[in-house]
Design a protein around this motif. Structure first.
Motif, PDB file in Angstrom:
ATOM      1  N   LEU A 156       0.965  -1.069   0.013  1.00  0.00           N
ATOM      2  CA  LEU A 156       0.022   0.107  -0.272  1.00  0.00           C
ATOM      3  C   LEU A 156       0.893   1.248   0.043  1.00  0.00           C
ATOM      4  O   LEU A 156       1.752   1.485   0.803  1.00  0.00           O
ATOM      5  CB  LEU A 156      -0.889  -0.129   1.349  1.00  0.00           C
ATOM      6  CG  LEU A 156      -2.055   0.988   1.127  1.00  0.00           C
ATOM      7  CD1 LEU A 156      -2.920   0.750   0.244  1.00  0.00           C
ATOM      8  CD2 LEU A 156      -2.689   1.150   2.502  1.00  0.00           C
ATOM      9  N   ASN A 161      -3.198   4.651  -2.773  1.00  0.00           N
ATOM     10  CA  ASN A 161      -4.022   5.520  -2.161  1.00  0.00           C
ATOM     11  C   ASN A 161      -4.268   6.772  -2.496  1.00  0.00           C
ATOM     12  O   ASN A 161      -4.126   7.671  -1.662  1.00  0.00           O
ATOM     13  CB  ASN A 161      -3.789   5.473  -0.637  1.00  0.00           C
ATOM     14  CG  ASN A 161      -4.588   4.324   0.202  1.00  0.00           C
ATOM     15  OD1 ASN A 161      -5.537   3.651  -0.671  1.00  0.00           O
ATOM     16  ND2 ASN A 161      -4.485   4.164   1.193  1.00  0.00           N
ATOM     17  N   TYR A 170      -5.336   2.280   5.921  1.00  0.00           N
ATOM     18  CA  TYR A 170      -4.746   0.867   5.740  1.00  0.00           C
ATOM     19  C   TYR A 170      -6.074  -0.175   5.359  1.00  0.00           C
ATOM     20  O   TYR A 170      -5.885  -0.767   4.389  1.00  0.00           O
ATOM     21  CB  TYR A 170      -4.224   0.483   6.856  1.00  0.00           C
ATOM     22  CG  TYR A 170      -3.350  -0.976   6.827  1.00  0.00           C
ATOM     23  CD1 TYR A 170      -2.351  -0.940   6.593  1.00  0.00           C
ATOM     24  CD2 TYR A 170      -4.308  -2.111   7.047  1.00  0.00           C
ATOM     25  CE1 TYR A 170      -1.689  -2.394   6.507  1.00  0.00           C
ATOM     26  CE2 TYR A 170      -3.730  -3.248   7.091  1.00  0.00           C
ATOM     27  CZ  TYR A 170      -2.613  -3.486   6.831  1.00  0.00           C
ATOM     28  OH  TYR A 170      -1.838  -4.612   6.901  1.00  0.00           O
ATOM     29  N   TYR A 216      -6.689  -1.531   1.380  1.00  0.00           N
ATOM     30  CA  TYR A 216      -6.374  -2.969   1.127  1.00  0.00           C
ATOM     31  C   TYR A 216      -7.672  -3.276   0.776  1.00  0.00           C
ATOM     32  O   TYR A 216      -7.545  -4.420  -0.200  1.00  0.00           O
ATOM     33  CB  TYR A 216      -5.546  -3.656   2.299  1.00  0.00           C
ATOM     34  CG  TYR A 216      -4.182  -3.588   2.255  1.00  0.00           C
ATOM     35  CD1 TYR A 216      -3.713  -4.108   1.275  1.00  0.00           C
ATOM     36  CD2 TYR A 216      -3.486  -3.133   3.212  1.00  0.00           C
ATOM     37  CE1 TYR A 216      -2.149  -4.077   1.237  1.00  0.00           C
ATOM     38  CE2 TYR A 216      -2.197  -2.958   3.392  1.00  0.00           C
ATOM     39  CZ  TYR A 216      -1.512  -3.616   2.155  1.00  0.00           C
ATOM     40  OH  TYR A 216      -0.037  -3.608   2.199  1.00  0.00           O
ATOM     41  N   ASN A 258       4.059  -3.636   4.280  1.00  0.00           N
ATOM     42  CA  ASN A 258       4.469  -2.191   4.373  1.00  0.00           C
ATOM     43  C   ASN A 258       5.390  -1.850   3.314  1.00  0.00           C
ATOM     44  O   ASN A 258       6.134  -2.517   3.145  1.00  0.00           O
ATOM     45  CB  ASN A 258       4.810  -1.819   5.707  1.00  0.00           C
ATOM     46  CG  ASN A 258       3.570  -1.640   6.626  1.00  0.00           C
ATOM     47  OD1 ASN A 258       2.437  -2.029   6.282  1.00  0.00           O
ATOM     48  ND2 ASN A 258       3.778  -1.145   7.672  1.00  0.00           N
ATOM     49  N   ALA A 300      -6.833   3.172  10.285  1.00  0.00           N
ATOM     50  CA  ALA A 300      -5.498   2.544  10.477  1.00  0.00           C
ATOM     51  C   ALA A 300      -5.384   2.290  12.003  1.00  0.00           C
ATOM     52  O   ALA A 300      -5.699   3.003  12.933  1.00  0.00           O
ATOM     53  CB  ALA A 300      -4.605   3.522   9.940  1.00  0.00           C
TER      54      ALA A 300
END
Length: 330
Positions: free
Chosen positions: A8, A37, A65, A69, A85, A190
């Motif tokens: 991501l 993103n 997050y 995803y 990550n 997140a």
């Protein structure tokens, strides 16, 4: 068995430039994806020009997050997802023992490798270390890391072990299970959404494992530093919401009362230490918790909590009062 390594990204050109080389070099078994993103920098242009074989998935918004995803993985057809990550260096053959375990053990739904500190590679890293657990009051801790105490890696966790939660810094999960349990909870945005996800997997009878023969090196705090008020806000709020959602029975009321007291102590500790922004972050976290409480009570009613989630009652008591700083002392 097909595996997709999905990274991501949000305005992370420098991180991709630094860490993609190891992922590309040592992940021959996988298809590598960048889930972006809605970045405003040139990170995606960099990936396209430098690594043309990497697949790009463009998310429309920065949903954090969880949503980031969820949106990206819905577009990937693979047996195994590896959520990695962008600030992680992987090691040679890191995927081999992970894939072998998935192939041999059908009940294993998710796997975490050994997570070491990129800046101090002989020590465990905060976000996951050698596998995650949670105490009765909802405090997460790890083998190799309890609160801010990080152990040196001396081979003490080169084993395989069933754990309670796997770190979102490197979370490998079967696609079928990810969909069955309802994916990541986007209301978290997140932080700690991976614990919530693992909790739901446990309650359905699945196993989550730590594989010590696979190692990665995590910078940690590359997006938000440990002293960032937003990170403090998300951690305190999400931890309370996660408990309301997942801890069934009357004991949740007792646990929340105790946690309110302990959170208040933590907030005033920051104030005394001259960190007023972190004090305010905890206060805001509690107001946001109350605001989101009705939504999470509804989610709670839809879940059934079947498995015992803790092995110790209070890691806070053992760490701060009994001075037990290492996992094997608990």
């Amino acid at each position: 068995m097909e595996i997709a390594v999905v990274i991501l990204n949000w305005n992370g050109r420098s991180l991709l430039e630094q860490f993609l080389p190891s992922v590309v070099k040592y992940s021959k078994e996988a298809t590598i994806y960048i889930a972006d993103n809605a970045s405003t920098d040139d990170s995606i242009e960099f990936v396209k020009s430098t690594y043309p074989t990497i697949e790009i998935i463009q998310n429309e918004v920065n949903g954090g997050y969880a949503k980031g995803y969820n949106d990206a993985l819905a577009k990937i057809d693979s047996d195994i997802y590896c959520l990695l990550n962008s600030d992680v260096e992987v090691s040679e053959n890191w995927l081999t023992p992970i894939l072998k375990t998935f192939q041999n053990l059908d009940q294993v739904a998710a796997i975490q490798p050994k997570i070491l500190d990129y800046k101090k590679k002989n020590y465990f890293e905060y976000a996951g270390a050698a596998g995650g657990f949670i105490d009765k009051l909802g405090y997460p801790y790890c083998r190799g890391r309890i609160f801010d105490t990080l152990e040196e890696d001396k081979g003490q966790y080169d084993d395989e072990l069933e754990i309670f939660w796997a770190s979102g810094a490197c979370l490998c999960i079967r696609k079928s299970v990810f969909e069955e349990v309802g994916r990541l909870d986007e209301d978290f945005f997140a932080h700690q959404e991976e614990i919530d996800l693992c909790w739901r997997m446990h309650n359905l009878g699945y196993v989550i494992k730590y594989i010590g023969q696979s190692s990665i090196y995590h910078v940690g705090g590359a997006t938000l530093s440990t002293m960032n008020p937003k990170k403090t806000f998300l951690n305190f709020r999400n931890n309370l919401l996660m408990m309301v959602k997942n801890i069934q029975g009357m004991k949740i009321y007792y646990i929340l009362i105790v946690r309110m007291i302990l959170d208040g102590i933590a907030a005033f500790k920051y104030l005394v230490e001259g960190k007023p922004k972190l004090f305010i972050a905890i206060v805001k976290a509690h107001f946001s918790f109350y605001k989101n409480l009705p939504t999470f009570v509804k989610k709670r009613k839809k879940l059934k909590q079947q498995k015992k989630y803790y092995t110790i009652s209070s890691v806070v008591w053992q760490y701060h009062i009994q001075n037990k700083k290492l996992f094997n002392q608990l």
